[in-house]
Design a protein around this motif. Structure first.
Motif, short mmCIF file in Angstrom:
data_model
loop_
_atom_site.label_atom_id
_atom_site.label_comp_id
_atom_site.label_asym_id
_atom_site.label_seq_id
_atom_site.Cartn_x
_atom_site.Cartn_y
_atom_site.Cartn_z
N GLY A 78 1.22 -1.10 -0.18
CA GLY A 78 -0.05 0.33 0.15
C GLY A 78 0.99 1.26 -0.03
O GLY A 78 1.49 1.61 -0.75
N GLY A 79 1.13 1.34 1.70
CA GLY A 79 2.50 2.20 1.96
C GLY A 79 3.85 1.40 1.32
O GLY A 79 5.03 2.42 0.33
N GLU A 127 0.11 -5.22 -5.52
CA GLU A 127 -1.13 -3.34 -5.16
C GLU A 127 -2.07 -4.13 -5.61
O GLU A 127 -2.68 -5.08 -6.02
CB GLU A 127 -0.26 -3.06 -6.34
N ALA A 128 -2.78 -3.30 -5.06
CA ALA A 128 -4.50 -4.02 -4.40
C ALA A 128 -5.03 -3.15 -5.88
O ALA A 128 -4.93 -2.24 -6.46
CB ALA A 128 -5.08 -3.10 -3.09
N ALA A 129 -5.52 -4.29 -6.74
CA ALA A 129 -6.67 -3.21 -7.58
C ALA A 129 -7.83 -3.20 -7.70
O ALA A 129 -8.45 -2.75 -8.52
CB ALA A 129 -6.36 -4.90 -8.85
N GLY A 130 -8.48 -3.83 -6.67
CA GLY A 130 -9.62 -2.96 -6.06
C GLY A 130 -10.41 -3.89 -7.28
O GLY A 130 -10.17 -4.92 -7.48
N CYS A 131 -11.73 -3.44 -7.82
CA CYS A 131 -12.89 -3.92 -8.46
C CYS A 131 -11.73 -4.37 -10.05
O CYS A 131 -12.55 -4.46 -10.72
CB CYS A 131 -13.44 -3.01 -9.27
N GLY A 132 -10.69 -3.77 -10.33
CA GLY A 132 -9.68 -3.78 -11.78
C GLY A 132 -9.69 -2.78 -11.66
O GLY A 132 -9.60 -1.24 -11.41
N ALA A 170 -8.72 -2.03 3.86
CA ALA A 170 -8.58 -0.13 4.01
C ALA A 170 -6.38 0.12 4.55
O ALA A 170 -5.93 1.40 4.16
CB ALA A 170 -8.90 0.38 5.76
N GLY A 171 -6.14 -1.77 4.72
CA GLY A 171 -4.46 -0.35 4.26
C GLY A 171 -4.28 -0.82 3.16
O GLY A 171 -2.32 0.14 3.28
N LEU A 172 -4.58 -1.05 2.37
CA LEU A 172 -3.67 -0.91 0.99
C LEU A 172 -4.40 0.40 0.67
O LEU A 172 -3.79 0.80 -0.67
CB LEU A 172 -4.14 -2.10 0.14
N ASP A 173 -5.16 0.77 0.89
CA ASP A 173 -6.21 2.03 0.33
C ASP A 173 -5.46 3.41 0.53
O ASP A 173 -5.96 4.19 1.12
CB ASP A 173 -7.97 2.15 0.67
N TYR A 174 -4.42 3.55 0.01
CA TYR A 174 -3.45 4.89 0.10
C TYR A 174 -2.80 5.24 -1.76
O TYR A 174 -2.78 4.40 -2.90
CB TYR A 174 -2.25 4.76 0.34
#
Lengths: 262, 397
Positions: free
Chosen positions: B238-239, B262-267, B308-312
């Motif tokens: 994330g950070g 990394e977090a791709a979220g919904c894509g 939430a921890g990658l939501d940056y």
């Protein structure tokens, strides 16, 4: 001679008013600037809104968020300022009053630092305040570009800034030096006795630039107090608060400026 | 090739990323830290106390666990670095122990921190309780609603949790508020940043505190396999603090593949993503130059991840440099892929991972390893905090 140097030459106490571009309405930018000029402000500091303004308190944060939601960005801003130097009767602020842009580095970098300087100089902007531009980056990369476009760069100093560093930042600044009255974000309240001691200290350093005091200046009393120990002062949050609700900011601007100067 | 990927230069740059883009109001505090941090952390008293706290308080060293059934499934040898077994449930405490000892040695009495999911907030509140120091945690108003159990933990530990109500009311804004607090309290306050972000020297300092992860991995892997060096190390970013810690002692070992997820979220292209290296551009956020998710006008945008921890919307400058130099390979995993990796680990190994760590596990579906390869994945935290999300998923099935 730059407009900033010119305005300080008279020796009068300088009133610099901050407003946020595109606030309260997208098309308020130039009418507000004109109202400031006509009401007797000596310098206009125009804020370029940013999503993450670290040095700003709630009032200016909110005005930035509103301006962004209104659709303000650099392209729109330079388009709005295209005829800024026309005479007031034609809707501009005239040739005399200095205009300084204040903003954060990221939007400027995305626009392209040199493009930004070129466009700013082209519409008649005189200087920049970029609080998160580090001194060594300025010296290494950006000073040459600013000089190329004859733009003044104004550094900030605070009560925590050492004597050596104040002198260094003064030597790198042109136009004026921005003395943040206390260690705080914009819009804070502080005890003037401490501010006085700090401003007297700055006076004793024999700086090459005039000094304007900002942060916590909000009315006639705080303006006059600051002017006793500096070349003038900057009002930001207090003015932004005044115009935030106003259907026509122009009228309130006159009342506000008069309440300070008269 | 540069001399080292681990450490920045004197001005805090990893290649072109890093530096200290801070307003003058922060200069004295950041400079005080910059000119003292290396002397402090290299001092004998610091080293001794840090070692003691990491061992007897945080529970280090954490195991390097050979995950037999997971290995069997992916036809390779997978080792999990069990940071989830640390006190407070994640690697975050490695950093807060280090920073509280620095704060103490600088004579600071008031500690501030930002937090997203609340893990760093809990880890900070924990060490503040341990040291009897005042603790103020900024947390986005939205995150306070989403992460009630961690808010309660912080309060029980004596911390004051202040909602960040500006901007998008999440981690980015909590960080802004913490920085503004620091500007307004220049005398006695120390800012414990939770990741390898922020102005120099924070990225370097936090990476050093987290580097204990890869230091232990080398020793443990040597014992288990005869070689200190795995084929690859994998961590979520994330950070990027657990990744910095996991990669650190392998960065200058060219034979080791560095894989960041990394977090791709919904894509990645969905408009609801946090894959910063793919969606971001070089820019400045929270005091350093790095990759930043932003509009073409340079306004920072709000990312999305189930974790939430990658939501940056940014990434530490160390990682930005790994990305542009090609030293690190950057993958991304969607919310769905992470959830599926979390359930897989639970069912195959009896370990419920944090959603963040599940992103690292999801890399196993994307990279093919040989059957003789040794792969280390950082299991950065445990899944207790994510049970609500996991339950929702279970109820769907």
């Amino acid at each position: 001679m730059s407009r900033l140097s010119e305005v300080f030459k008279s020796g009068k106490k300088i009133l610099n008013i901050y407003c946020t571009a595109g606030f309260p309405r997208l098309d308020s930018t130039l009418p507000v600037m004109r109202a400031l000029q006509e009401s007797g402000a000596d310098i206009i500091e125009l804020g370029m809104p940013y999503s993450d303004p670290l040095a700003d308190g709630e009032t200016i944060q909110k005005s930035s968020a509103v301006a962004l939601a209104n659709g303000m960005n650099m392209q729109v801003l330079f388009e709005q300022l295209k005829n800024m130097r026309q005479s007031p009767s034609l809707g501009g602020v005239g040739e005399a009053i200095p205009v300084v842009l204040m903003g954060y580095m990221n939007p400027v970098l995305q626009y392209g630092f040199e493009n930004f300087c070129a466009d700013a100089a082209n519409v008649g902007v005189d200087g920049l305040i970029l609080p998160d531009l580090p001194q060594h980056e300025f010296e290494k990369t950006y000073r040459a570009i600013l000089e190329k476009y004859n733009l003044d760069l104004i550094f900030l100093v605070t009560p925590e800034t050492s004597e050596e560093r104040v002198k260094k930042l003064d030597s790198l600044s042109s136009g004026f030096l921005y003395a943040v009255s206390s260690s705080s974000t914009t819009g804070g309240e502080k005890d003037f006795n401490e501010v006085k001691e700090y401003l007297q200290r700055l006076q004793s350093y024999q700086l090459k630039n005039p000094v304007l005091v900002g942060f916590g200046i909000k009315d006639k009393k705080t303006f006059n107090d600051a002017c006793k120990y500096a070349n003038g002062a900057i009002i930001g949050s207090a003015y932004v608060k005044i115009i935030q609700q106003a259907p026509s900011p122009e009228v309130l601007t006159k009342c506000f400026i008069q309440s300070i100067l008269n | 090739m540069q001399a080292t990927y681990k450490e920045p230069d004197e001005l805090g740059y990893y290649g072109e990323f890093g530096g200290a883009y801070i307003p003058e109001m922060l200069y004295r505090n950041v400079e005080e830290l910059r000119s003292n941090y290396l002397d402090i952390i290299n001092s004998a008293s610091f080293q001794e106390e840090c070692r003691f706290l990491l061992k007897d308080y945080a529970g280090r060293e954490t195991p390097l666990y050979y995950a037999a059934r997971l290995s069997q499934k992916y036809h390779t040898n997978i080792y999990l670095k069990r940071e989830d077994l640390c006190h407070t449930g994640a690697h975050k405490v490695n950093n807060t122990i280090g920073q509280i000892l620095v704060a103490e040695r600088l004579g600071k009495k008031r500690i501030i921190a930002e937090t997203g999911a609340g893990q760093h907030g809990v880890a900070t509140a924990t060490v503040c309780a341990l040291k009897g120091l005042q603790c103020i945690v900024y947390m986005g108003e939205k995150d306070i609603e989403r992460q009630a159990p961690n808010v309660a933990r912080m309060r029980m530990l004596g911390a004051t949790v202040i909602p960040a109500t500006s901007g998008s009311r999440t981690l980015k804004d909590a960080t802004n508020e913490a920085i503004r607090d620091w500007i307004n309290h220049p005398e006695n306050t120390f800012y414990i940043i939770g990741s390898v972000v922020g102005p120099h020297p924070y990225p370097d300092m936090v990476a050093r505190f987290q580097s204990v992860i890869s230091k232990e991995i080398r020793t443990q892997l040597k014992e288990k396999t005869g070689s200190e060096l795995p084929k690859a190390v994998i961590a979520c970013v994330g950070g990027g603090s657990n990744a910095a810690g996991t990669f650190y002692h392998f960065l200058d070992e060219p034979s080791v593949d560095i894989i960041a997820v990394e977090a791709a979220g919904c894509g990645v292209t969905s408009g609801m993503s946090a894959a910063t290296t793919q969606l971001g551009k070089p820019g400045i956020l929270h005091g350093s130059k790095s990759f930043v998710m932003q509009t073409k006008d340079g306004q920072v945008v709000e990312p999305h991840s189930i974790s939430a921890g990658l939501d940056y919307p940014g990434i530490g400058p160390l990682h930005a440099n790994l990305f542009v130099t090609g030293r690190g390979k950057f993958l991304s995993a969607t919310d769905k892929e992470a959830l599926s990796a979390a359930f897989e680990l639970a069912r195959l190994e009896g370990i419920i991972p944090a959603l963040e760590s599940a992103h690292a596990l999801a890399a196993l579906e994307q990279v093919k390893f040989d059957k003789d390869d040794n792969i280390v994945i950082c299991l950065s935290g445990r899944g207790d905090k994510d049970m609500e999300t996991y339950m929702r998923e279970l109820n769907k099935k």
